[in-house]
Scaffold this motif. Structure first.
Motif, mmCIF file in Angstrom:
data_model
loop_
_atom_site.group_PDB
_atom_site.id
_atom_site.type_symbol
_atom_site.label_atom_id
_atom_site.label_comp_id
_atom_site.label_asym_id
_atom_site.label_seq_id
_atom_site.Cartn_x
_atom_site.Cartn_y
_atom_site.Cartn_z
ATOM 1 N N UNK A 337 -10.653 10.743 -0.216
ATOM 2 C CA UNK A 337 -9.308 10.416 0.266
ATOM 3 C C UNK A 337 -9.324 9.750 1.635
ATOM 4 N N UNK A 338 -10.492 9.677 2.266
ATOM 5 C CA UNK A 338 -10.623 8.945 3.525
ATOM 6 C C UNK A 338 -10.957 7.470 3.316
ATOM 7 N N UNK A 339 -11.264 7.066 2.092
ATOM 8 C CA UNK A 339 -11.633 5.678 1.822
ATOM 9 C C UNK A 339 -10.555 4.732 2.325
ATOM 10 N N UNK A 340 -10.964 3.696 2.997
ATOM 11 C CA UNK A 340 -10.028 2.798 3.682
ATOM 12 C C UNK A 340 -9.022 2.147 2.742
ATOM 13 N N UNK A 341 -9.409 1.920 1.497
ATOM 14 C CA UNK A 341 -8.536 1.212 0.551
ATOM 15 C C UNK A 341 -7.197 1.912 0.366
ATOM 16 N N UNK A 342 -7.197 3.248 0.345
ATOM 17 C CA UNK A 342 -5.938 3.980 0.131
ATOM 18 C C UNK A 342 -4.911 3.617 1.200
ATOM 19 N N UNK A 343 -5.364 3.493 2.434
ATOM 20 C CA UNK A 343 -4.465 3.168 3.547
ATOM 21 C C UNK A 343 -4.106 1.683 3.537
ATOM 22 N N UNK A 344 -5.034 0.868 3.096
ATOM 23 C CA UNK A 344 -4.800 -0.578 2.991
ATOM 24 C C UNK A 344 -3.653 -0.859 2.023
ATOM 25 N N UNK A 345 -3.588 -0.084 0.931
ATOM 26 C CA UNK A 345 -2.538 -0.290 -0.066
ATOM 27 C C UNK A 345 -1.157 0.059 0.467
ATOM 28 N N UNK A 346 -1.079 0.824 1.548
ATOM 29 C CA UNK A 346 0.215 1.233 2.116
ATOM 30 C C UNK A 346 0.775 0.214 3.109
ATOM 31 N N UNK A 347 0.047 -0.847 3.386
ATOM 32 C CA UNK A 347 0.469 -1.817 4.408
ATOM 33 C C UNK A 347 1.741 -2.542 3.982
ATOM 34 N N UNK A 348 2.546 -2.906 4.965
ATOM 35 C CA UNK A 348 3.800 -3.619 4.697
ATOM 36 C C UNK A 348 3.845 -4.950 5.451
ATOM 37 N N UNK A 349 2.698 -5.546 5.630
ATOM 38 C CA UNK A 349 2.639 -6.797 6.390
ATOM 39 C C UNK A 349 3.221 -7.962 5.598
ATOM 40 N N UNK A 365 3.934 -0.429 -1.427
ATOM 41 C CA UNK A 365 3.333 0.435 -0.395
ATOM 42 C C UNK A 365 3.858 1.865 -0.404
ATOM 43 N N UNK A 366 5.174 2.053 -0.612
ATOM 44 C CA UNK A 366 5.706 3.416 -0.610
ATOM 45 C C UNK A 366 5.200 4.205 -1.819
ATOM 46 N N UNK A 367 5.006 3.526 -2.949
ATOM 47 C CA UNK A 367 4.406 4.201 -4.106
ATOM 48 C C UNK A 367 2.994 4.669 -3.769
ATOM 49 N N UNK A 368 2.229 3.800 -3.103
ATOM 50 C CA UNK A 368 0.862 4.157 -2.718
ATOM 51 C C UNK A 368 0.865 5.352 -1.773
ATOM 52 N N UNK A 369 1.791 5.352 -0.830
ATOM 53 C CA UNK A 369 1.903 6.468 0.115
ATOM 54 C C UNK A 369 2.314 7.748 -0.609
ATOM 55 N N UNK A 370 3.305 7.659 -1.494
ATOM 56 C CA UNK A 370 3.835 8.847 -2.161
ATOM 57 C C UNK A 370 2.774 9.521 -3.010
ATOM 58 N N UNK A 371 2.054 8.760 -3.807
ATOM 59 C CA UNK A 371 1.052 9.380 -4.677
ATOM 60 C C UNK A 371 -0.108 9.916 -3.852
ATOM 61 N N UNK A 372 -0.419 9.238 -2.764
ATOM 62 C CA UNK A 372 -1.477 9.742 -1.876
ATOM 63 C C UNK A 372 -1.100 11.118 -1.336
#
Length: 491
Positions: A337-349, A365-372
């Protein structure tokens, strides 16, 4: 003045992508949490990348190595695990490349994680050591050069790399710390040599190769070799995702032919190839101070690709706190769960950076955050049964959006969200008093704390405050005191 050495390095990485259909009820029937949390589609994606990139590109690279080409590979632990599970033939092909005298294997964090951003070194160091051991076990080599996740780098990382015995570290050749100097030289930082990625020449391949709008399109091997030959300096470090060759740019774009012919065109021009360890033998021309963390991600080249918005910051704080849970039960899941990709998917740039983020993430991004947060919360609940104080573990755990406390104003406007008791204590210091009074009068705090955090002791403290009068002034102190007590119980 011709460049004396050109160094090619390839990052080979696939994450364990989280299953967006994750259901806690289904997880109850699974002993292996990896299979409960991470999508079956990972196998399908790996197979696609193997067929389009890993197999054809590596066969081409092996031919080039035999002809005098030199390069380096940086394998994440998660891609090695997936290849061991699902495609051993490709792993064997990579072993052949690793054993070649003209190839080098780099070290990174085992889980391709953002552990180096935690603010303390222990987890970061442990993951690097785990990766070193994996490279010994799988490829029979001990890496001498380090490349942190996505080239995240600062002076602290340089110090850790030196203390772990590396001879050099890769970093992005960002202008803001070079102060007009060229990236095409070896520098030093805190006693270790730094190899800087020439991001313009690297991104010409990684991002611009297939762009018909680029004024240099089409990019051919002979044209690129001309550029390399004309680049001044002691070295040029070209570092790209390996998936560039056949996956990000499909075979039809000509990218595999480019890879096949580039070594020949370079050698025709007298260009000498070098491995990172060979480049590290060059004399450093100066010292660099990187107090502000840099990376190779996005146009900003900082940590905003993973920590640029409130969702990423919330998830980052949550996974960092989860170390207390991981010490009791299955730390491997915590590290996945520390893998960088999970956080990358949450970006809103937006803009070009946003386009790249959207390419890699198939969800909002919010879906990625919610499931995480749902997965992390479930993991912490699973851990809690084995912990010193289950009560404290439940009260302090991270929460999914549907269980978080969402602050509102009298008007109903949104004011902020607490995804844990820690978040709640912090927000009480910044949320407008009117919002706090609104929730107190409605009894919202007590209900959330009692039925979600399951902490009757804190509920009683808040009710006591209400009986005594000035609740708002005392609320921050009471919540903070209880939060600290719970953390002491947890440890």
């Amino acid at each position: 003045m011709q460049t004396s050495e050109v160094c090619f390095a390839f990052e080979v990485h696939q994450p364990y992508r989280i299953d967006f259909q994750f259901n806690p009820e289904f997880a109850k029937r699974k002993r292996n949490l990896r299979d409960a949390y991470f999508a079956g589609i990972n196998r399908e994606i790996l197979q696609r990348v193997v067929e389009k990139c890993y197999m054809p590109a590596t066969q081409i690279v092996l031919e080039g190595l035999d002809a005098g080409f030199k390069c380096a590979f940086s394998f994440s632990g998660t891609v090695v695990e997936q290849l061991e599970r699902w495609n051993r033939d490709t792993l064997e092909l990579f072993r052949q490349a690793a054993e070649h005298k003209n190839a080098e294997i780099l070290a990174q964090t085992y889980y391709h994680s953002i552990a180096s951003l935690f603010g303390e070194r222990s987890e970061f160091e442990e993951q690097v050591k785990l990766h070193i051991q994996l490279m010994k076990d799988v490829f029979g080599v001990k890496p001498e050069v380090f490349e942190n996740t996505e080239l995240i780098f600062d002076s602290m990382i340089a110090t850790v790399a030196k203390e772990l015995g590396f001879k050099a570290v890769f970093a992005e050749g960002a202008e803001r710390f070079l102060e007009g100097r060229s990236p095409n030289y070896v520098y030093s930082c805190n006693g270790i040599k730094i190899l800087l990625r020439n991001y313009t020449l690297s991104d010409d391949i990684a991002f611009r190769f297939s762009s018909g709008e680029w004024d240099q399109y089409p990019l051919t091997a002979d044209k690129y070799a001309d550029w390399l030959a004309a680049t001044p300096g002691d070295c040029v470090n070209i570092f790209v995702d390996y998936e560039t060759f056949g996956e990000h740019h499909w075979k039809e774009s000509g990218i595999l032919d480019f890879l096949r012919w580039l070594p020949h065109e370079c050698m025709k021009r007298g260009i000498e190839f070098a491995t990172p360890s060979e480049v590290a033998e060059l004399q450093a021309v100066g010292e660099i101070d990187v107090s502000e963390t840099i990376s190779w991600a996005d146009v900003e080249k900082d940590t905003s690709a993973w920590l640029g918005n409130w969702m990423q910051s919330t998830a980052f704080r949550a996974v960092k706190r989860a170390k207390a849970y991981a010490e009791y039960y299955n730390p491997v899941i915590w590290r996945y769960l520390q893998t960088s990709d999970h956080f990358y998917y949450m970006a809103t740039k937006q803009g070009s950076s946003g386009e790249v983020h959207n390419y890699f993430s198939q969800h909002h991004p919010f879906e990625a955050f919610s499931i995480y947060m749902r997965v992390l919360s479930h993991y912490e609940e699973r851990c809690s049964s084995r912990m010193k104080s289950k009560q404290a573990a439940i009260a302090l755990r991270s929460l999914p959006p549907e269980k978080a406390f969402h602050f509102r104003h009298f008007s109903g406007d949104y004011a902020g969200s607490a995804y844990s008791l820690d978040d709640f204590a912090s927000l009480l210091r910044s949320i407008p008093v009117e919002s706090i009074r609104f929730h107190l009068e409605n009894g919202d705090f007590e209900r959330w704390i009692e039925y979600v955090l399951c902490d009757k002791r804190l509920v009683e403290e808040i009710r006591k405050l209400r009986r005594e009068g000035d609740v708002v002034d005392g609320l921050v102190e009471v919540v903070e005191k209880r939060r600290c007590e719970l953390w002491r119980l947890l440890k």
